[in-house]
Enzyme design. Structure first.
Site, PDB file in Angstrom:
ATOM      1  N   LEU A  97     -10.978   4.544  -8.689  1.00 39.05           N
ATOM      2  CA  LEU A  97     -12.204   4.130  -8.574  1.00 39.05           C
ATOM      3  C   LEU A  97     -12.799   4.633  -7.101  1.00 39.05           C
ATOM      4  O   LEU A  97     -12.314   4.676  -5.969  1.00 39.05           O
ATOM      5  CB  LEU A  97     -12.327   2.591  -8.857  1.00 39.05           C
ATOM      6  N   ARG A 115       2.610 -15.738  -4.568  1.00 36.35           N
ATOM      7  CA  ARG A 115       2.900 -16.192  -3.588  1.00 36.35           C
ATOM      8  C   ARG A 115       1.657 -16.574  -2.752  1.00 36.35           C
ATOM      9  O   ARG A 115       0.687 -16.214  -3.096  1.00 36.35           O
ATOM     10  CB  ARG A 115       3.940 -15.444  -2.606  1.00 36.35           C
ATOM     11  N   GLU A 154      -3.289  -6.112  -9.590  1.00 36.25           N
ATOM     12  CA  GLU A 154      -2.065  -6.683  -9.476  1.00 36.25           C
ATOM     13  C   GLU A 154      -2.284  -8.282  -9.332  1.00 36.25           C
ATOM     14  O   GLU A 154      -3.298  -8.597  -8.851  1.00 36.25           O
ATOM     15  CB  GLU A 154      -1.180  -5.970  -8.291  1.00 36.25           C
ATOM     16  N   GLY A 209       0.664  -1.194  -0.045  1.00 35.20           N
ATOM     17  CA  GLY A 209       0.031   0.085   0.107  1.00 35.20           C
ATOM     18  C   GLY A 209       0.894   0.986  -0.037  1.00 35.20           C
ATOM     19  O   GLY A 209       0.299   2.291   0.310  1.00 35.20           O
TER      20      GLY A 209
HETATM   21  P1  ADP Z   1      -0.102  -2.866  -3.289  1.00 33.96           P
HETATM   22  O1  ADP Z   1       0.910  -3.653  -4.093  1.00 33.96           O
HETATM   23  O2  ADP Z   1       0.710  -1.675  -2.596  1.00 33.96           O
HETATM   24  O3  ADP Z   1      -0.920  -3.739  -2.006  1.00 33.96           O
HETATM   25  P2  ADP Z   1      -2.246  -2.445  -4.896  1.00 33.96           P
HETATM   26  O4  ADP Z   1      -2.218  -2.244  -6.432  1.00 33.96           O
HETATM   27  O5  ADP Z   1      -2.659  -4.090  -4.747  1.00 33.96           O
HETATM   28  O6  ADP Z   1      -1.079  -2.007  -4.069  1.00 33.96           O
HETATM   29  O7  ADP Z   1      -3.506  -1.704  -4.196  1.00 33.96           O
HETATM   30  C1  ADP Z   1      -3.809  -1.829  -2.846  1.00 33.96           C
HETATM   31  C2  ADP Z   1      -5.324  -1.005  -2.503  1.00 33.96           C
HETATM   32  O8  ADP Z   1      -5.163   0.480  -2.969  1.00 33.96           O
HETATM   33  C3  ADP Z   1      -6.458  -1.649  -3.099  1.00 33.96           C
HETATM   34  O9  ADP Z   1      -6.905  -2.676  -2.474  1.00 33.96           O
HETATM   35  C4  ADP Z   1      -7.202  -0.437  -3.293  1.00 33.96           C
HETATM   36  O10 ADP Z   1      -7.792  -0.473  -1.788  1.00 33.96           O
HETATM   37  C5  ADP Z   1      -6.323   0.818  -3.320  1.00 33.96           C
HETATM   38  N1  ADP Z   1      -6.288   0.995  -4.874  1.00 33.96           N
HETATM   39  C6  ADP Z   1      -5.426   0.625  -5.759  1.00 33.96           C
HETATM   40  N2  ADP Z   1      -5.426   1.079  -6.866  1.00 33.96           N
HETATM   41  C7  ADP Z   1      -6.777   1.719  -6.736  1.00 33.96           C
HETATM   42  C8  ADP Z   1      -7.616   2.343  -7.984  1.00 33.96           C
HETATM   43  N3  ADP Z   1      -7.354   2.462  -9.195  1.00 33.96           N
HETATM   44  N4  ADP Z   1      -8.602   3.057  -7.374  1.00 33.96           N
HETATM   45  C9  ADP Z   1      -9.076   3.050  -6.160  1.00 33.96           C
HETATM   46  N5  ADP Z   1      -8.215   2.449  -5.301  1.00 33.96           N
HETATM   47  C10 ADP Z   1      -6.967   1.936  -5.561  1.00 33.96           C
END
Ligand code: ADP
Length: 448
Positions: free
Chosen positions: A203, A291, A287, A165
């Site tokens: 979003l 793992r 993403e 995050g």
């Molecule tokens: P990380 O690899 O740091 O965990 P992610 O891409 O999986 O990052 O995103 C983690 C969280 O961030 C998501 O579960 C969501 O809550 C928020 N997030 C990521 N991308 C978006 C987006 N395009 N719009 C709104 N929230 C997002």
């Protein structure tokens, strides 16, 4: 089957892997830092090797020390758990050079999916819907401005190398864009040593829904349904459930089928998770994690599979014994991540655990490395346990969770248990009506 595996991790996940291995008749080697000499995973393993001082970079991330530990003990394979070296393609390469099996996907699959831009490109090419955004990284504010104009505000700037995050910034309009890009770039540089960022449509009210997959590296793969991980604080998951209160069987089959086909094409090996945001009936890939995930037990609860044993089996080269129709889902499961933190401020609360009592009974599982008298070291993640509750229905599951939380005792350190008790009193939670922003809003509300 392997005779001996080394577990390159600590805490509850090291224990989780150790249990799976032991049930398969495999000997286990624990590794530990000097701060973890008294840890439960060290006590329960058949053998243990100290691999360095407390700082993770000198111990749990110390590749030469881990390879040496394999050579000293004769371990044939390494299970990396989650975090630490679990998504490190270089580690997978080095193990291969030493004829040690990395329990997980190929270095190539880790590399592709670990780079978030590459992962999005790959997902799109394999027929998985993605969040609209830049085709690749954005080098400067001018190109960021152009992409943002095309996809429309609000947008989110994310780190290519991101994780946990970190390195994410939202811009609601053009005026906010410049600062968002430069902050995200510098945060990404500081956290991951790579300042590259990309842009996505932000979003507003999505749920976080992820699909669990299992493949054998030979072209067979199935999906194991979804987990809803929308309850998050600072983009980090707090509570996870399977199935999602928002999906029906048809939607599950549709998105799950697409993901499974993509994994077959990639010849994906082991377990993995394809993460989506879900809004207005549409899925948007964000993403893939190559793992085992923290929240895997909720999937185990509803499928009856042991995901760690499945990982180990396919790592021996065994073909996947399941067709998609063999995978059946039953009941409902919820996981609460219990952290040693103040439940209001979330500041870490390491120290001595004076007493601990875990809940039990039908449908209750606790994955934890805690014991009475254990000293939680300040050097690592504050997750000290996971409470996983299973019920025939979501309603039964929630009642059981309430009951289990009331039995859970940890004395000497603060934990997030009271937060879950508060959540269970909320109508939105009871009804399953929440999106990824729900928890932050709840936490910022004055307490009644
Ligand atoms: P990380 O690899 O740091 O965990 P992610 O891409 O999986 O990052 O995103 C983690 C969280 O961030 C998501 O579960 C969501 O809550 C928020 N997030 C990521 N991308 C978006 C987006 N395009 N719009 C709104 N929230 C997002």
């Amino acid at each position: 089957m392997f005779d001996k595996i080394l577990i390159a991790n600590r805490g509850e996940i090291a224990l989780r892997v150790l249990r799976a291995a032991r049930e398969l008749g495999i000997h286990t080697v624990a590794v530990h830092s000097t701060a973890d000499a008294d840890a439960m995973h060290v006590r329960l393993a058949d053998e243990s090797v100290c691999i360095g001082p407390p700082a993770a970079k000198d111990s749990y991330l110390n590749i030469p020390a881990i390879v040496a530990a394999c050579e000293i003990t004769g371990a044939e394979a390494v299970h990396p758990g989650y975090g630490f070296l679990s998504e490190n393609a270089k580690f997978a390469d080095i193990l291969k050079e030493h004829n040690i099996k990395f329990i997980g996907p190929s270095a190539e699959n880790i590399r592709t999916m670990g780079d978030k831009i590459e992962a999005k490109r790959t997902a799109k090419a394999l027929g998985i819907p993605v969040v609209p955004g830049s085709e690749g990284g954005v080098a400067d504010v001018a190109s960021a401005r152009k992409v943002a104009k095309d996809i429309g505000y609000p947008v989110i700037i994310k780190a290519t190398a991101g994780g946990g995050g970190r390195g994410m910034k939202v811009a609601r309009n053009e005026g906010e864009l410049e600062l968002a890009v430069s902050t995200a770039q510098s945060e990404a540089k500081a956290a991951f040593g790579n300042g590259e960022v990309y842009i996505e449509k932000y979003l507003e009210k999505p749920r976080h829904i992820e699909i669990q997959v299992l493949g054998d590296g030979q072209g067979r793969a199935v999906h194991l349904g979804e987990r809803d991980c929308s309850l998050q604080r600072r983009h980090q998951k707090v509570w996870e459930e399977a199935m999602s209160p928002a999906l029906n069987a048809q939607q599950r089959d549709e998105i799950g089928g697409r993901v499974a086909r993509a994994m077959q094409e990639m010849k994906y090996e082991g377990v993995g998770t394809v993460e989506f945001l879900y809004e207005n009936g549409e899925f948007y890939f964000i993403e893939m994690n190559t793992r085992l995930q923290v929240e895997h037990p909720v999937t185990e609860a509803i499928t009856g599979l042991d995901l760690v044993q499945e990982q180990i089996r396919v790592a021996t080269g065994a073909p996947l014994p399941y067709k998609q129709s063999d995978i059946q889902f039953a009941g409902h499961a919820i996981e609460c991540r219990i952290n040693a933190e103040n439940p209001e401020s979330f500041t870490p609360s390491p120290g001595r655990v004076d007493a601990v009592h875990f809940p039990g009974g039908l449908g209750v599982r606790v994955d934890s490395a805690l014991y009475s008298g254990y000293r939680i070291p300040p050097y690592y993640d504050s997750l000290i346990g996971k409470l996983i509750v299973f019920g025939k229905s979501r309603t039964e599951c929630m009642m059981r969770l309430r009951r289990a939380l009331s039995e859970f005792v940890v004395e000497g350190v603060e934990t997030t248990i009271p937060l879950f008790q508060r959540l269970l009193a909320e109508h939105d939670i009871i009804d399953g009506h929440y999106d990824i922003h729900w928890l932050e809003k709840f936490l910022s509300r004055p307490k009644a």
